[in-house]
Motif scaffolding. Structure first.
Motif, mmCIF file in Angstrom:
data_model
loop_
_atom_site.group_PDB
_atom_site.id
_atom_site.type_symbol
_atom_site.label_atom_id
_atom_site.label_comp_id
_atom_site.label_asym_id
_atom_site.label_seq_id
_atom_site.Cartn_x
_atom_site.Cartn_y
_atom_site.Cartn_z
ATOM 1 N N ALA A 13 -34.856 43.929 -20.279
ATOM 2 C CA ALA A 13 -35.486 42.621 -20.478
ATOM 3 C C ALA A 13 -35.604 42.331 -21.964
ATOM 4 C CB ALA A 13 -36.876 42.581 -19.828
ATOM 5 N N GLY A 14 -35.574 41.047 -22.288
ATOM 6 C CA GLY A 14 -35.764 40.616 -23.664
ATOM 7 C C GLY A 14 -35.954 39.113 -23.693
ATOM 8 N N ASP A 15 -36.642 38.636 -24.735
ATOM 9 C CA ASP A 15 -36.792 37.190 -24.850
ATOM 10 C C ASP A 15 -35.709 36.628 -25.760
ATOM 11 O OD1 ASP A 15 -37.818 38.208 -27.283
ATOM 12 O OD2 ASP A 15 -39.038 36.418 -27.575
ATOM 13 N N ARG A 16 -35.439 35.330 -25.636
ATOM 14 C CA ARG A 16 -34.369 34.703 -26.411
ATOM 15 C C ARG A 16 -34.670 34.810 -27.898
ATOM 16 N NH1 ARG A 16 -32.912 29.717 -28.578
ATOM 17 N NH2 ARG A 16 -30.665 29.315 -28.497
ATOM 18 N N ALA A 49 -44.707 47.144 -19.088
ATOM 19 C CA ALA A 49 -45.974 47.853 -18.886
ATOM 20 C C ALA A 49 -46.228 48.134 -17.407
ATOM 21 C CB ALA A 49 -47.124 47.036 -19.471
ATOM 22 N N GLU A 50 -45.829 47.181 -16.548
ATOM 23 C CA GLU A 50 -46.066 47.316 -15.113
ATOM 24 C C GLU A 50 -44.935 48.018 -14.381
ATOM 25 O OE1 GLU A 50 -46.715 43.304 -13.930
ATOM 26 O OE2 GLU A 50 -48.736 43.188 -14.806
ATOM 27 N N GLY A 51 -43.821 48.269 -15.069
ATOM 28 C CA GLY A 51 -42.702 48.970 -14.465
ATOM 29 C C GLY A 51 -41.715 48.079 -13.744
ATOM 30 N N ARG A 52 -41.855 46.748 -13.855
ATOM 31 C CA ARG A 52 -40.881 45.847 -13.232
ATOM 32 C C ARG A 52 -39.580 45.817 -14.032
ATOM 33 N NH1 ARG A 52 -42.417 41.114 -13.920
ATOM 34 N NH2 ARG A 52 -44.460 41.410 -14.898
ATOM 35 N N TYR A 53 -39.689 46.051 -15.332
ATOM 36 C CA TYR A 53 -38.522 46.243 -16.185
ATOM 37 C C TYR A 53 -38.597 47.651 -16.753
ATOM 38 C CZ TYR A 53 -38.392 41.133 -16.038
ATOM 39 O OH TYR A 53 -38.373 39.823 -15.620
ATOM 40 N N ASP A 54 -37.434 48.258 -16.938
ATOM 41 C CA ASP A 54 -37.390 49.624 -17.460
ATOM 42 C C ASP A 54 -37.317 49.665 -18.982
ATOM 43 O OD1 ASP A 54 -37.234 50.890 -14.838
ATOM 44 O OD2 ASP A 54 -35.184 50.106 -14.743
ATOM 45 N N VAL A 55 -36.614 48.685 -19.561
ATOM 46 C CA VAL A 55 -36.332 48.746 -20.999
ATOM 47 C C VAL A 55 -36.524 47.378 -21.641
ATOM 48 C CG1 VAL A 55 -34.584 49.258 -22.754
ATOM 49 C CG2 VAL A 55 -34.630 50.579 -20.632
ATOM 50 N N LEU A 56 -37.284 47.356 -22.735
ATOM 51 C CA LEU A 56 -37.385 46.181 -23.588
ATOM 52 C C LEU A 56 -36.370 46.390 -24.708
ATOM 53 C CD1 LEU A 56 -39.061 43.584 -23.792
ATOM 54 C CD2 LEU A 56 -40.732 44.846 -25.152
ATOM 55 N N VAL A 57 -35.433 45.456 -24.885
ATOM 56 C CA VAL A 57 -34.271 45.731 -25.735
ATOM 57 C C VAL A 57 -34.534 45.547 -27.223
ATOM 58 C CG1 VAL A 57 -32.612 45.239 -23.903
ATOM 59 C CG2 VAL A 57 -33.328 43.394 -25.436
ATOM 60 N N THR A 58 -35.551 44.784 -27.614
ATOM 61 C CA THR A 58 -35.810 44.564 -29.043
ATOM 62 C C THR A 58 -37.298 44.680 -29.346
ATOM 63 O OG1 THR A 58 -35.909 42.155 -28.669
ATOM 64 C CG2 THR A 58 -33.811 43.053 -29.439
ATOM 65 N N VAL A 59 -37.679 45.774 -29.983
ATOM 66 C CA VAL A 59 -39.053 45.928 -30.449
ATOM 67 C C VAL A 59 -39.032 46.591 -31.821
ATOM 68 C CG1 VAL A 59 -40.047 46.162 -28.125
ATOM 69 C CG2 VAL A 59 -39.396 48.216 -29.402
ATOM 70 N N TRP A 60 -40.081 46.311 -32.604
ATOM 71 C CA TRP A 60 -40.367 47.132 -33.773
ATOM 72 C C TRP A 60 -41.430 48.125 -33.343
ATOM 73 C CZ3 TRP A 60 -41.177 42.202 -37.215
ATOM 74 C CH2 TRP A 60 -39.916 41.650 -37.496
ATOM 75 N N TYR A 61 -41.513 49.244 -34.057
ATOM 76 C CA TYR A 61 -42.499 50.261 -33.668
ATOM 77 C C TYR A 61 -43.904 49.676 -33.728
ATOM 78 C CZ TYR A 61 -45.168 54.505 -33.242
ATOM 79 O OH TYR A 61 -46.052 55.447 -32.805
ATOM 80 N N ASN A 62 -44.642 49.900 -32.663
ATOM 81 C CA ASN A 62 -46.015 49.416 -32.564
ATOM 82 C C ASN A 62 -46.813 50.473 -31.812
ATOM 83 O OD1 ASN A 62 -48.388 48.191 -31.390
ATOM 84 N ND2 ASN A 62 -47.557 46.199 -31.986
ATOM 85 N N GLU A 63 -47.767 51.072 -32.511
ATOM 86 C CA GLU A 63 -48.514 52.180 -31.927
ATOM 87 C C GLU A 63 -49.237 51.782 -30.647
ATOM 88 O OE1 GLU A 63 -51.985 55.284 -33.408
ATOM 89 O OE2 GLU A 63 -50.537 54.482 -34.866
#
Length: 252
Positions: free
Chosen positions: A28-31, A76-90
């Protein structure tokens, strides 16, 4: 013997189905063109890199482009397995596991062509300049916490570029690739009137985030990181970035 095979077949079939499901990942990812956008080849640069690496690691993938909040909540809920674009966030460590960086984002200040404004990593030197910032965008912690800067919230970089041209702001902040993508689709006069400064505000690593709801999340991350390393080594990553052709794989 025949009866044993008949009885075993459903169990074998269920085992194979469970294995196939385990090897399939919902992305998953947003535009966020050019990184994520279903109208672009490979659904965007970042999506194409992530898919290629996960495929090399042995996973099949399906991608959904959804708003950011829905994508994060879905992981977070497990409906998607992978978020394709994130920066590190503790804070996201509570529901996801970050990969190593697979791409670097250069967050730049942009100015009107001919402006004498420069940035030499001293934010206090910019205190007299109105700076357009996109709402909801995570810039560097130093910039976010700076109270003496004139931050002007805008909808997106396209709006910020227009404001630069007419003089309503002196600077704008945006990722280099995103800024160039927006300007490439803008009227020619605007393309020629907006330029980036050389020194980046920040250069965060772009990563994937794998849901902790996946029991194999650690294996997915290890496989992804290993695949990215091999893609760097054989030129595949550079080829996807349009920097140079990939080298052919060595003969077995």
């Amino acid at each position: 013997m025949g009866r044993l095979l008949v009885r075993c077949c459903p169990l074998v079939w269920l085992t194979l189905m469970a294995f196939a499901e385990a090897q399939s990942l919902q992305l998953a990812g947003d535009r966020w063109p050019p990184y994520v956008d279903t109208t672009l080849p490979g659904d965007g640069l970042a999506t194409a890199i992530v898919r290629s690496a996960l495929s090399r690691a042995g996973y099949s993938t399906e991608f959904s482009q959804v708003p950011w909040a829905r994508a994060v909540r879905g992981v977070a809920e497990g409906r998607y397995d992978v978020l394709v674009t994130v920066w590190y966030n503790e804070e996201r460590n509570g529901f996801g596991q970050h990969s190593s960086g697979y791409l670097t984002n250069r967050i730049l200040f942009w100015r009107k062509q001919g402006s004498a404004i420069e940035f030499n990593r001293d934010l206090s030197a910019l205190k007299d300049y109105p700076i357009a910032v996109s709402r909801g965008y995570a810039y560097s912690p130093a910039f976010v916490s700076a109270k003496n800067l004139l931050k002007v919230p805008v909808r997106n970089f396209a709006m910020a570029a227009e404001m630069l041209v007419v003089g309503r702001v002196a600077l704008a902040l945006e990722d280099e690739r995103v800024g160039r993508q927006v300007l490439s689709q803008s009227p020619r006069p605007m393309q020629d009137q907006v330029e980036p400064l050389d020194t980046p505000l920040a250069e965060p690593d772009l990563r994937i985030l794998v849901s902790l709801k996946r029991p194999d999340h650690d294996a997915i991350i290890r496989g992804f990181d290993k695949a990215i390393a091999s893609m760097r080594a054989d030129g595949t990553l550079q080829a996807l970035l349009g920097q140079r052709p990939a080298r052919p794989a060595p003969a077995p």
